[in-house]
Design an enzyme around this catalytic site. Structure first.
Site, PDB file in Angstrom:
ATOM      1  NE  ARG A  70       2.488  -0.794   3.351  1.00  0.00           N
ATOM      2  CZ  ARG A  70       3.357   0.407   3.547  1.00  0.00           C
ATOM      3  NH1 ARG A  70       4.538   0.099   3.697  1.00  0.00           N
ATOM      4  NH2 ARG A  70       2.757   1.580   3.106  1.00  0.00           N
ATOM      5  CG  HIS A  74       2.309  -1.237  -1.353  1.00  0.00           C
ATOM      6  ND1 HIS A  74       2.926  -0.131  -0.957  1.00  0.00           N
ATOM      7  CD2 HIS A  74       1.446  -1.514  -0.569  1.00  0.00           C
ATOM      8  CE1 HIS A  74       2.107   0.407   0.055  1.00  0.00           C
ATOM      9  NE2 HIS A  74       1.255  -0.319   0.233  1.00  0.00           N
ATOM     10  CG  ASN A 102       5.247   2.183  -2.670  1.00  0.00           C
ATOM     11  OD1 ASN A 102       4.616   1.810  -1.648  1.00  0.00           O
ATOM     12  ND2 ASN A 102       5.325   2.121  -4.059  1.00  0.00           N
ATOM     13  CG  HIS A 201      -3.336  -2.913   8.515  1.00  0.00           C
ATOM     14  ND1 HIS A 201      -4.013  -2.032   8.043  1.00  0.00           N
ATOM     15  CD2 HIS A 201      -2.406  -3.258   7.598  1.00  0.00           C
ATOM     16  CE1 HIS A 201      -3.409  -1.445   6.987  1.00  0.00           C
ATOM     17  NE2 HIS A 201      -2.531  -2.358   6.561  1.00  0.00           N
TER      18      HIS A 201
HETATM   19  C1  HEM Z   1      -7.236  -1.064   3.144  1.00  0.00           C
HETATM   20  C2  HEM Z   1      -6.391  -0.369   2.798  1.00  0.00           C
HETATM   21  C3  HEM Z   1      -5.082  -0.324   3.342  1.00  0.00           C
HETATM   22  C4  HEM Z   1      -4.389   1.024   3.730  1.00  0.00           C
HETATM   23  C5  HEM Z   1      -5.185   2.225   3.948  1.00  0.00           C
HETATM   24  C6  HEM Z   1      -3.343   0.872   4.450  1.00  0.00           C
HETATM   25  C7  HEM Z   1      -2.276   1.433   4.766  1.00  0.00           C
HETATM   26  C8  HEM Z   1      -1.071   1.033   5.429  1.00  0.00           C
HETATM   27  C9  HEM Z   1       0.034   2.169   6.223  1.00  0.00           C
HETATM   28  C10 HEM Z   1      -0.446   3.618   6.112  1.00  0.00           C
HETATM   29  C11 HEM Z   1       1.015   1.455   6.448  1.00  0.00           C
HETATM   30  C12 HEM Z   1       2.208   2.076   7.260  1.00  0.00           C
HETATM   31  C13 HEM Z   1       3.020   2.495   6.526  1.00  0.00           C
HETATM   32  C14 HEM Z   1       4.080   3.094   7.069  1.00  0.00           C
HETATM   33  O1  HEM Z   1       3.784   4.183   7.711  1.00  0.00           O
HETATM   34  O2  HEM Z   1       5.254   3.197   6.784  1.00  0.00           O
HETATM   35  C15 HEM Z   1       0.615  -0.307   6.450  1.00  0.00           C
HETATM   36  C16 HEM Z   1       1.500  -0.934   6.643  1.00  0.00           C
HETATM   37  C17 HEM Z   1       1.215  -2.313   6.435  1.00  0.00           C
HETATM   38  N1  HEM Z   1       0.230  -2.822   5.409  1.00  0.00           N
HETATM   39 FE1  HEM Z   1      -1.568  -1.799   4.971  1.00  0.00          FE
HETATM   40  N2  HEM Z   1      -3.201  -0.926   3.950  1.00  0.00           N
HETATM   41  C18 HEM Z   1      -4.094  -1.299   3.451  1.00  0.00           C
HETATM   42  C19 HEM Z   1      -4.445  -2.674   2.870  1.00  0.00           C
HETATM   43  C20 HEM Z   1      -3.237  -3.535   3.154  1.00  0.00           C
HETATM   44  C21 HEM Z   1      -3.542  -4.897   2.717  1.00  0.00           C
HETATM   45  C22 HEM Z   1      -4.452  -5.170   1.476  1.00  0.00           C
HETATM   46  C23 HEM Z   1      -2.183  -5.388   3.151  1.00  0.00           C
HETATM   47  C24 HEM Z   1      -1.825  -6.966   2.579  1.00  0.00           C
HETATM   48  C25 HEM Z   1      -2.664  -7.668   1.726  1.00  0.00           C
HETATM   49  C26 HEM Z   1      -1.466  -4.681   3.982  1.00  0.00           C
HETATM   50  C27 HEM Z   1      -0.337  -5.157   4.369  1.00  0.00           C
HETATM   51  C28 HEM Z   1       0.262  -4.197   5.604  1.00  0.00           C
HETATM   52  C29 HEM Z   1       1.294  -4.644   6.131  1.00  0.00           C
HETATM   53  C30 HEM Z   1       1.568  -5.930   6.570  1.00  0.00           C
HETATM   54  C31 HEM Z   1       1.825  -3.482   6.838  1.00  0.00           C
HETATM   55  C32 HEM Z   1       3.115  -3.349   7.917  1.00  0.00           C
HETATM   56  C33 HEM Z   1       4.353  -3.204   6.996  1.00  0.00           C
HETATM   57  C34 HEM Z   1       5.737  -3.284   7.632  1.00  0.00           C
HETATM   58  O3  HEM Z   1       5.575  -3.448   9.079  1.00  0.00           O
HETATM   59  O4  HEM Z   1       6.602  -3.086   7.145  1.00  0.00           O
HETATM   60  N3  HEM Z   1      -2.140  -3.414   3.837  1.00  0.00           N
HETATM   61  N4  HEM Z   1      -0.764  -0.178   5.537  1.00  0.00           N
END
Ligand code: HEM
Ligand SMILES: *[C@@H]1O[C@H](CO)[C@@H](O)[C@H](O)[C@H]1NC(C)=O
Ligand SMILES: *[C@@H]1O[C@H](CO)[C@@H](O)[C@H](O)[C@H]1NC(C)=O
Length: 338
Positions: A70, A74, A102, A201
């Site tokens: 992630r 970002h 973030n 995800h």
């Molecule tokens: C399509 C639009 C996307 C949205 C709206 C989105 C939104 C989010 C949100 C809200 C979280 C949880 C954050 C939290 O509550 O602390 C999350 C986690 C995550 N996102 Fe996305 N995301 C998107 C696309 C992506 C992309 C493109 C990637 C990687 C290339 C990605 C990788 C991740 C990963 C791996 C997590 C888990 C992080 C952790 O456990 O520390 N996401 N995302």
């Protein structure tokens, strides 16, 4: 005779040089300003060092794999893959770490610091923080059973951060499909990239704050077909995430196999069991069916998902990169060089 001989050698050399020049220029035709093996001479141990450190970090904390992936995302979505996301607030810089998407959420900074520290010992002043992020994301995915790919390198580090950019360009978890598509298009990414990269995800966690609306808002009620099953799904999530409070309580993004990088994300969203609204809209709001086609393909065939994911990661890793004399090679990923 000797003279014309020398001339013809000269001409031959010239032709070879020109031809070679044209040939190496044509390598840029795929739109990649970056190259494979960029540090082959200057830091031969680079990829081994990053791999080892990522493996250690993921062994200590399995979720770190998701967090490192992630972090690269970002970074790339805000002023390009230039390590702007790593800068702390200092001097004129307002850190992106404090921006809405973030704060209290992005993690893995210490892992990158550790890698950078070791690299400064092994090959000082050579490897950019932006390249470390790209390599760490790749190794993180592979460490959880996902695909491995070659990472194009040669990125340079930014001299500034964009707090506003983070708030503007990182998509919100309650985005509509239209917004997500527009958001990705702004970065030069298409619908196929959106679906494949959303497959990230398949691992990691989200905070209650990020999925509360999804489990309480009646407007996000899934398709009738799934209603009964989803009632149970919601009940579990509501027990983790009350209507108010406990904002930082965590739930896995992929309830089925939270620690594995696989295609179960797509199984989940087909059943209406994506954790975020932005996950579920890929299936629920796609009236033309193009996105649904990708979702079903990846759900049925993990190899196709992996191949698409790799393509899109390489594409994402190329967004607005700084190369050549642009930016700098930071000594400490948290601060620009003085
Ligand atoms: C399509 C639009 C996307 C949205 C709206 C989105 C939104 C989010 C949100 C809200 C979280 C949880 C954050 C939290 O509550 O602390 C999350 C986690 C995550 N996102 Fe996305 N995301 C998107 C696309 C992506 C992309 C493109 C990637 C990687 C290339 C990605 C990788 C991740 C990963 C791996 C997590 C888990 C992080 C952790 O456990 O520390 N996401 N995302
Ligand atoms: C950032 O956004 C805020 C509020 O939208 C605005 O007041 C400020 O001028 C922006 N700063 C920059 C540097 O764009
Ligand atoms: C998305 O969430 C934000 C912040 O919680 C809220 O202000 C906004 O109204 C929500 N948007 C939609 C479309 O529900």
């Amino acid at each position: 005779m000797a003279f014309t001989g020398r001339v013809s050698i000269f001409i031959t050399v010239l032709v070879v040089l020109i031809f070679h020049g044209v040939r190496s220029l044509s390598y840029d035709d795929d739109g990649l300003p970056l190259v494979l093996g960029y540090y082959k001479q200057t830091c031969p141990l680079l990829e081994k060092i990053v791999l080892r450190q990522v493996q250690v970090a993921v062994f200590r904390d399995p979720r770190m794999a998701a967090s490192l992936l992630r972090l690269h995302f970002h970074d790339c979505f805000v002023t390009g893959c230039d390590a702007s996301v790593l800068l702390d607030s200092y001097g004129g810089i307002v850190s992106e770490k404090q921006a809405g998407p973030n704060i209290d959420s992005l993690r893995g900074f210490e892992v990158i610091d550790e890698i950078k520290y070791i690299l400064e010992e092994a090959c000082p002043y050579t490897v950019s923080c932006a390249d470390i992020l790209a390599l760490a994301a790749r190794d993180a995915v592979a460490s959880r059973g996902g695909p491995r790919w070659n990472v194009y390198l040669g990125r340079r580090d930014s001299l500034k951060a964009s707090f506003n950019g983070s708030n503007q360009y990182i998509p919100a978890p309650n985005s509509s499909l239209e917004t997500l598509i527009a958001n990705f298009r702004q970065q030069g990414l298409d619908i196929k990239d959106l679906v494949a990269l959303s497959g990230s995800h398949t691992m990691g966690e989200a905070r209650c704050l990020s999925f509360r609306q999804r489990v309480y808002d009646q407007n996000t009620e899934e398709h009738l077909y799934h209603r009964k099953r989803n009632t149970e799904f919601r009940r579990i999530l509501r027990s983790i995430c009350p209507k108010s409070g406990r904002d930082s309580e965590l739930a896995p993004l992929d309830l089925m196999t939270p620690a594995r990088f696989d295609n179960h994300y797509f199984h989940n969203i087909i059943r209406g069991e994506g954790l975020l609204i932005s996950d579920n809209v890929l299936v629920n709001e796609d009236f033309e069916g193009e996105i649904k086609k990708y979702v079903w393909t990846y759900a049925f065939n993990q190899e196709l998902f992996f191949a698409a994911f790799v393509d899109s990661m390489v594409k994402m890793g190329n967004i607005n990169v700084l190369t050549g004399e642009e930016g700098e090679i930071r000594r400490d990923c948290r601060f620009v060089n003085t």
